[in-house]
Write a protein that holds these residues in place. Sequence first.
Motif, short mmCIF file in Angstrom:
data_model
loop_
_atom_site.label_atom_id
_atom_site.label_comp_id
_atom_site.label_asym_id
_atom_site.label_seq_id
_atom_site.Cartn_x
_atom_site.Cartn_y
_atom_site.Cartn_z
N ASP A 27 87.68 -48.16 -54.25
CA ASP A 27 88.98 -48.83 -54.18
C ASP A 27 88.78 -50.25 -53.65
O ASP A 27 88.50 -50.45 -52.47
CB ASP A 27 89.93 -48.03 -53.28
N GLN A 28 88.89 -51.22 -54.51
CA GLN A 28 88.59 -52.62 -54.17
C GLN A 28 89.59 -53.24 -53.21
O GLN A 28 89.36 -54.35 -52.71
CB GLN A 28 88.51 -53.45 -55.45
N ARG A 29 90.69 -52.55 -52.91
CA ARG A 29 91.65 -53.09 -51.93
C ARG A 29 91.09 -53.05 -50.51
O ARG A 29 91.56 -53.79 -49.65
CB ARG A 29 92.95 -52.27 -51.94
N PHE A 30 90.09 -52.21 -50.29
CA PHE A 30 89.62 -51.95 -48.93
C PHE A 30 88.33 -52.68 -48.59
O PHE A 30 87.43 -52.82 -49.40
CB PHE A 30 89.43 -50.45 -48.70
N ARG A 31 88.29 -53.13 -47.35
CA ARG A 31 87.08 -53.68 -46.74
C ARG A 31 86.95 -52.97 -45.40
O ARG A 31 87.94 -52.80 -44.68
CB ARG A 31 87.24 -55.19 -46.55
N TRP A 32 85.75 -52.57 -45.05
CA TRP A 32 85.50 -51.79 -43.84
C TRP A 32 84.80 -52.67 -42.83
O TRP A 32 83.66 -53.07 -43.03
CB TRP A 32 84.68 -50.55 -44.18
N ALA A 33 85.50 -53.00 -41.76
CA ALA A 33 84.93 -53.87 -40.73
C ALA A 33 83.77 -53.16 -40.04
O ALA A 33 83.86 -52.00 -39.66
CB ALA A 33 86.00 -54.24 -39.70
N ARG A 34 82.68 -53.89 -39.91
CA ARG A 34 81.51 -53.38 -39.18
C ARG A 34 81.52 -54.08 -37.82
O ARG A 34 81.39 -55.30 -37.75
CB ARG A 34 80.24 -53.71 -39.95
N ARG A 35 81.66 -53.30 -36.76
CA ARG A 35 81.78 -53.90 -35.44
C ARG A 35 80.44 -54.42 -34.94
O ARG A 35 79.38 -53.87 -35.24
CB ARG A 35 82.34 -52.89 -34.44
N VAL A 36 80.53 -55.47 -34.16
CA VAL A 36 79.39 -56.02 -33.43
C VAL A 36 79.56 -55.51 -32.00
O VAL A 36 80.62 -55.70 -31.39
CB VAL A 36 79.40 -57.57 -33.47
N ILE A 37 78.51 -54.85 -31.47
CA ILE A 37 78.64 -54.21 -30.15
C ILE A 37 77.38 -54.49 -29.33
O ILE A 37 76.27 -54.46 -29.85
CB ILE A 37 78.82 -52.68 -30.28
N THR A 38 77.58 -54.71 -28.05
CA THR A 38 76.44 -54.89 -27.14
C THR A 38 75.92 -53.52 -26.72
O THR A 38 75.79 -53.21 -25.54
CB THR A 38 76.83 -55.72 -25.90
N ARG A 39 75.61 -52.69 -27.70
CA ARG A 39 75.04 -51.35 -27.48
C ARG A 39 73.86 -51.21 -28.43
O ARG A 39 73.96 -51.58 -29.60
CB ARG A 39 76.10 -50.29 -27.80
N PRO A 40 72.74 -50.69 -27.94
CA PRO A 40 71.58 -50.54 -28.83
C PRO A 40 71.92 -49.66 -30.04
O PRO A 40 72.71 -48.71 -29.93
CB PRO A 40 70.55 -49.84 -27.94
N ALA A 41 71.34 -49.98 -31.17
CA ALA A 41 71.59 -49.22 -32.40
C ALA A 41 71.21 -47.74 -32.23
O ALA A 41 71.88 -46.86 -32.75
CB ALA A 41 70.82 -49.84 -33.56
N GLU A 42 70.16 -47.47 -31.46
CA GLU A 42 69.69 -46.10 -31.30
C GLU A 42 70.53 -45.28 -30.31
O GLU A 42 70.26 -44.11 -30.10
CB GLU A 42 68.21 -46.08 -30.88
N ALA A 43 71.57 -45.88 -29.74
CA ALA A 43 72.41 -45.17 -28.78
C ALA A 43 73.31 -44.14 -29.45
O ALA A 43 73.95 -43.34 -28.78
CB ALA A 43 73.26 -46.16 -27.98
N GLY A 44 73.38 -44.15 -30.76
CA GLY A 44 74.20 -43.17 -31.47
C GLY A 44 75.60 -43.68 -31.69
O GLY A 44 75.94 -44.82 -31.36
N ARG A 87 92.81 -54.82 -47.48
CA ARG A 87 93.15 -53.90 -46.39
C ARG A 87 91.85 -53.73 -45.60
O ARG A 87 90.95 -53.00 -46.04
CB ARG A 87 93.64 -52.56 -46.93
N VAL A 88 91.76 -54.41 -44.48
CA VAL A 88 90.56 -54.36 -43.65
C VAL A 88 90.76 -53.26 -42.62
O VAL A 88 91.65 -53.33 -41.77
CB VAL A 88 90.28 -55.72 -42.97
N VAL A 89 89.92 -52.24 -42.70
CA VAL A 89 90.01 -51.08 -41.81
C VAL A 89 89.03 -51.31 -40.67
O VAL A 89 87.83 -51.54 -40.90
CB VAL A 89 89.66 -49.78 -42.56
N ALA A 90 89.54 -51.27 -39.44
CA ALA A 90 88.71 -51.56 -38.27
C ALA A 90 88.98 -50.56 -37.16
O ALA A 90 90.13 -50.22 -36.88
CB ALA A 90 88.98 -52.98 -37.78
N ASN A 91 87.92 -50.12 -36.53
CA ASN A 91 87.99 -49.27 -35.34
C ASN A 91 88.23 -50.22 -34.17
O ASN A 91 87.32 -50.93 -33.74
CB ASN A 91 86.68 -48.51 -35.20
N LEU A 92 89.47 -50.27 -33.68
CA LEU A 92 89.82 -51.21 -32.61
C LEU A 92 90.17 -50.49 -31.32
O LEU A 92 90.49 -49.31 -31.32
CB LEU A 92 91.02 -52.06 -33.02
N SER A 93 90.16 -51.26 -30.25
CA SER A 93 90.63 -50.80 -28.96
C SER A 93 92.15 -50.93 -28.92
O SER A 93 92.72 -51.90 -29.43
CB SER A 93 90.03 -51.67 -27.85
#
Length: 173
Positions: A27-44, A87-93
């Motif tokens: 569905d080309q209407r959607f874009r999925w935001a990839r968060r930038v986090i100060t957490r190591p990638a291997e932290a799960g 439609r940008v879907v983002a995991n927000l606080s």
Amino acid sequence: MLIAVVGASGVGKDTLLDRSRVALQDDQRFRWARRVITRPAEAGGEDHDAVTEAEFLLRRFALSWSAHGLRYGITEADGAAALVGHRVVANLSRAILAEAATRFPLRVVNITLPDSLRAARLAARGREDVADIAARLSRVAPLPPGLNIIEIVNDGSAAEGAARLVAALTAEG
């Protein structure tokens, strides 16, 4: 439009977001935001861009916030896409929602779960001890008034929860 998926730790946001992303991948209407986090990638947890504190401070974000001793950000590119019809879907606080509402057309999907199920999920993740889990369960973060909010109780299977999220993401209005 920015679609903020929010909810307390352990309610299943990452699982539902991952499954919804797969369900809506064409569905080309959607874009999925990839968060930038100060957490190591291997932290799960979620797939994210892992950066140091110093690297985070050098970046520019559409939205950024701090929570649980970490910094989180949504890129300017994702913010721009939300303003031009995606439609940008983002995991927000939940703490950043009022600010987000002043910058973007905003829909909020609030995922909830009874505390007993949430405690079990948090324990199963293995990232926190019993005291940390109890502290998370005691936090109350009300949503700002006046927002376009869709509530999802994620107390069934992951497939059921993802179907509810897909319905919320694709709803008009």
